[in-house]
Each structure stands twice: as structure tokens, then as C-alpha cells.
Design a protein around this motif. Structure first.
Motif, PDB file in Angstrom:
ATOM      1  N   ASP A  80       0.835  -1.201   0.000  1.00  0.00           N
ATOM      2  CA  ASP A  80       0.000   0.000   0.000  1.00  0.00           C
ATOM      3  C   ASP A  80       0.868   1.248   0.000  1.00  0.00           C
ATOM      4  O   ASP A  80       0.616   2.192  -0.756  1.00  0.00           O
ATOM      5  CB  ASP A  80      -0.931  -0.008   1.214  1.00  0.00           C
ATOM      6  N   GLY A  81       1.893   1.278   0.819  1.00  0.00           N
ATOM      7  CA  GLY A  81       2.785   2.431   0.866  1.00  0.00           C
ATOM      8  C   GLY A  81       3.494   2.665  -0.456  1.00  0.00           C
ATOM      9  O   GLY A  81       3.566   3.795  -0.955  1.00  0.00           O
ATOM     10  N   PHE A  82       4.032   1.596  -1.044  1.00  0.00           N
ATOM     11  CA  PHE A  82       4.742   1.750  -2.310  1.00  0.00           C
ATOM     12  C   PHE A  82       3.799   2.131  -3.452  1.00  0.00           C
ATOM     13  O   PHE A  82       4.144   2.962  -4.294  1.00  0.00           O
ATOM     14  CB  PHE A  82       5.520   0.484  -2.656  1.00  0.00           C
ATOM     15  N   TYR A  83       2.618   1.538  -3.479  1.00  0.00           N
ATOM     16  CA  TYR A  83       1.655   1.916  -4.520  1.00  0.00           C
ATOM     17  C   TYR A  83       1.180   3.356  -4.343  1.00  0.00           C
ATOM     18  O   TYR A  83       0.927   4.052  -5.321  1.00  0.00           O
ATOM     19  CB  TYR A  83       0.464   0.957  -4.545  1.00  0.00           C
ATOM     20  N   THR A  84       1.067   3.799  -3.105  1.00  0.00           N
ATOM     21  CA  THR A  84       0.704   5.197  -2.862  1.00  0.00           C
ATOM     22  C   THR A  84       1.767   6.123  -3.425  1.00  0.00           C
ATOM     23  O   THR A  84       1.458   7.090  -4.129  1.00  0.00           O
ATOM     24  CB  THR A  84       0.521   5.451  -1.354  1.00  0.00           C
ATOM     25  N   LEU A  85       3.028   5.834  -3.139  1.00  0.00           N
ATOM     26  CA  LEU A  85       4.116   6.658  -3.662  1.00  0.00           C
ATOM     27  C   LEU A  85       4.184   6.582  -5.189  1.00  0.00           C
ATOM     28  O   LEU A  85       4.441   7.585  -5.860  1.00  0.00           O
ATOM     29  CB  LEU A  85       5.450   6.236  -3.047  1.00  0.00           C
ATOM     30  N   PHE A  86       3.935   5.405  -5.741  1.00  0.00           N
ATOM     31  CA  PHE A  86       3.932   5.246  -7.200  1.00  0.00           C
ATOM     32  C   PHE A  86       2.830   6.089  -7.834  1.00  0.00           C
ATOM     33  O   PHE A  86       3.049   6.794  -8.814  1.00  0.00           O
ATOM     34  CB  PHE A  86       3.754   3.765  -7.547  1.00  0.00           C
ATOM     35  N   TYR A  87       1.644   6.023  -7.248  1.00  0.00           N
ATOM     36  CA  TYR A  87       0.508   6.799  -7.773  1.00  0.00           C
ATOM     37  C   TYR A  87       0.778   8.301  -7.659  1.00  0.00           C
ATOM     38  O   TYR A  87       0.477   9.061  -8.575  1.00  0.00           O
ATOM     39  CB  TYR A  87      -0.764   6.417  -7.018  1.00  0.00           C
ATOM     40  N   TYR A  92      -6.737  -4.089   4.012  1.00  0.00           N
ATOM     41  CA  TYR A  92      -5.544  -3.925   3.173  1.00  0.00           C
ATOM     42  C   TYR A  92      -5.667  -4.667   1.855  1.00  0.00           C
ATOM     43  O   TYR A  92      -5.137  -4.218   0.834  1.00  0.00           O
ATOM     44  CB  TYR A  92      -4.287  -4.340   3.933  1.00  0.00           C
ATOM     45  N   ALA A  93      -6.360  -5.798   1.821  1.00  0.00           N
ATOM     46  CA  ALA A  93      -6.596  -6.485   0.549  1.00  0.00           C
ATOM     47  C   ALA A  93      -7.467  -5.617  -0.358  1.00  0.00           C
ATOM     48  O   ALA A  93      -7.206  -5.497  -1.561  1.00  0.00           O
ATOM     49  CB  ALA A  93      -7.255  -7.842   0.796  1.00  0.00           C
ATOM     50  N   GLY A  94      -8.486  -4.989   0.219  1.00  0.00           N
ATOM     51  CA  GLY A  94      -9.333  -4.082  -0.557  1.00  0.00           C
ATOM     52  C   GLY A  94      -8.579  -2.860  -1.053  1.00  0.00           C
ATOM     53  O   GLY A  94      -8.766  -2.405  -2.185  1.00  0.00           O
ATOM     54  N   ILE A  95      -7.708  -2.328  -0.213  1.00  0.00           N
ATOM     55  CA  ILE A  95      -6.894  -1.173  -0.621  1.00  0.00           C
ATOM     56  C   ILE A  95      -5.961  -1.567  -1.762  1.00  0.00           C
ATOM     57  O   ILE A  95      -5.754  -0.789  -2.702  1.00  0.00           O
ATOM     58  CB  ILE A  95      -6.109  -0.620   0.583  1.00  0.00           C
ATOM     59  N   LEU A  96      -5.414  -2.771  -1.713  1.00  0.00           N
ATOM     60  CA  LEU A  96      -4.548  -3.224  -2.792  1.00  0.00           C
ATOM     61  C   LEU A  96      -5.329  -3.343  -4.101  1.00  0.00           C
ATOM     62  O   LEU A  96      -4.828  -2.948  -5.160  1.00  0.00           O
ATOM     63  CB  LEU A  96      -3.900  -4.553  -2.417  1.00  0.00           C
ATOM     64  N   VAL A  97      -6.539  -3.852  -4.048  1.00  0.00           N
ATOM     65  CA  VAL A  97      -7.385  -3.920  -5.242  1.00  0.00           C
ATOM     66  C   VAL A  97      -7.663  -2.511  -5.760  1.00  0.00           C
ATOM     67  O   VAL A  97      -7.611  -2.255  -6.972  1.00  0.00           O
ATOM     68  CB  VAL A  97      -8.700  -4.672  -4.939  1.00  0.00           C
ATOM     69  N   TYR A  98      -7.930  -1.576  -4.859  1.00  0.00           N
ATOM     70  CA  TYR A  98      -8.168  -0.185  -5.248  1.00  0.00           C
ATOM     71  C   TYR A  98      -6.935   0.405  -5.936  1.00  0.00           C
ATOM     72  O   TYR A  98      -7.055   1.121  -6.934  1.00  0.00           O
ATOM     73  CB  TYR A  98      -8.551   0.631  -4.017  1.00  0.00           C
ATOM     74  N   HIS A  99      -5.741   0.104  -5.431  1.00  0.00           N
ATOM     75  CA  HIS A  99      -4.521   0.593  -6.070  1.00  0.00           C
ATOM     76  C   HIS A  99      -4.362   0.025  -7.480  1.00  0.00           C
ATOM     77  O   HIS A  99      -3.922   0.730  -8.387  1.00  0.00           O
ATOM     78  CB  HIS A  99      -3.285   0.240  -5.236  1.00  0.00           C
ATOM     79  N   VAL A 100      -4.706  -1.235  -7.666  1.00  0.00           N
ATOM     80  CA  VAL A 100      -4.623  -1.840  -8.994  1.00  0.00           C
ATOM     81  C   VAL A 100      -5.561  -1.122  -9.959  1.00  0.00           C
ATOM     82  O   VAL A 100      -5.200  -0.847 -11.106  1.00  0.00           O
ATOM     83  CB  VAL A 100      -4.926  -3.355  -8.928  1.00  0.00           C
ATOM     84  N   VAL A 101      -6.753  -0.768  -9.492  1.00  0.00           N
ATOM     85  CA  VAL A 101      -7.699  -0.024 -10.329  1.00  0.00           C
ATOM     86  C   VAL A 101      -7.148   1.356 -10.645  1.00  0.00           C
ATOM     87  O   VAL A 101      -7.214   1.821 -11.792  1.00  0.00           O
ATOM     88  CB  VAL A 101      -9.079   0.066  -9.630  1.00  0.00           C
TER      89      VAL A 101
END
Length: 134
Positions: free
Chosen positions: A47-54, A112-121
Motif C-alpha cells: 500500500d505504501g509503495f503503490y501510494t508513492l507510485f501513484y 488492506y486487501a481491498g486497498i490493494l485492489v483499489y490501487h490496482v484499479v
């Protein structure tokens, strides 16, 4: 809740009597709980890395507290994020024999699983241009 045996090879794996299992503390927690805790921590790091990536693509952080952490830089952000989740998760692990502790562990995993799916979207909606400098 915390005894000296929790860190020095304690033996309490469960309560002494069958009726005392709910609401008792133990020293040894087991492999399933370890897997759940590691999964939650891994999902937190992703989640942290995807947040920074986004954010590197020009995205905005909606949480003002997290946004202020990100302004300090990526390392302090990830450190505080992982430390906070680790502390909360250790509290839930210690209370695994309480109904609310088990519900909290399940909620953390599903959240956190839901947040990861949200990051993928979100990543699927990113433009194909190069990211900006963070």
C-alpha cells in the motif's frame, strides 16, 4: 498480556481449561496467526509503495495526515506507516483469544486487501506518460 516468557520461549499455547479459552493470553501464537500477521504487514508495505507510485504520476493523497507525512519524504512516510501498522497488529495478535481481537485481525486483512485492489484499479487509470520526479 506480556510476560517474560513471551520473549524467552514460553510454553502457554492455550488456556488450562476448556471454558477459559476465550479471553486468555498465550505465549506461543502458532503458524496461522504468523501468516496472517505477515500478510497484513506485506499488504501494508505494498500500500505504501503503490501510494508513492501513484503520487509520482501526479495523484493526490486524500488523507491529510498521510499527506503531511509524505511531505517529509518517502522514507519517513513508509517508516511511520509500517511502525503504526506493526504496533496495532502486535496489539491484535496479543489479543487473538478475544473476539474483538480476531475481528480486528480479519478486518485489517480485508481492509488492506481491498486497498490493494483499489490501487490496482487506480494504476490501470494512470496515463502512459513518464512519472514526475517525487
Amino acid at each position: 498480556m506480556l510476560s517474560r516468557y513471551a520473549f524467552l520461549g514460553g510454553r502457554r499455547r492455550g488456556s488450562r481449561r476448556r471454558g477459559e479459552a476465550e479471553g486468555s493470553y498465550v505465549d506461543v501464537h502458532g503458524p496461522v496467526l504468523l501468516a496472517v500477521a505477515v500478510a497484513v504487514l506485506a499488504l501494508n508495505v505494498f500500500d505504501g509503495f503503490y501510494t508513492l507510485f501513484y503520487l509520482s504520476y501526479g495523484g493526490k493523497e486524500a488523507n491529510p495526515f498521510v499527506d503531511s507525512l509524505i511531505q517529509w519524504g518517502p522514507r519517513p512516510f513508509l517508516l511511520v506507516k509500517c511502525a503504526g501498522t506493526g504496533l496495532a497488529l502486535s496489539f491484535l495478535v496479543l489479543h487473538k483469544n478475544f473476539r474483538l481481537g480476531r475481528v480486528g485481525l480479519l478486518f485489517a486483512f480485508l481492509l488492506y486487501a481491498g486497498i490493494l485492489v483499489y490501487h490496482v484499479v487506480l494504476i490501470g487509470d494512470l496515463p502512459t506518460a513518464l512519472p514526475s520526479e517525487f
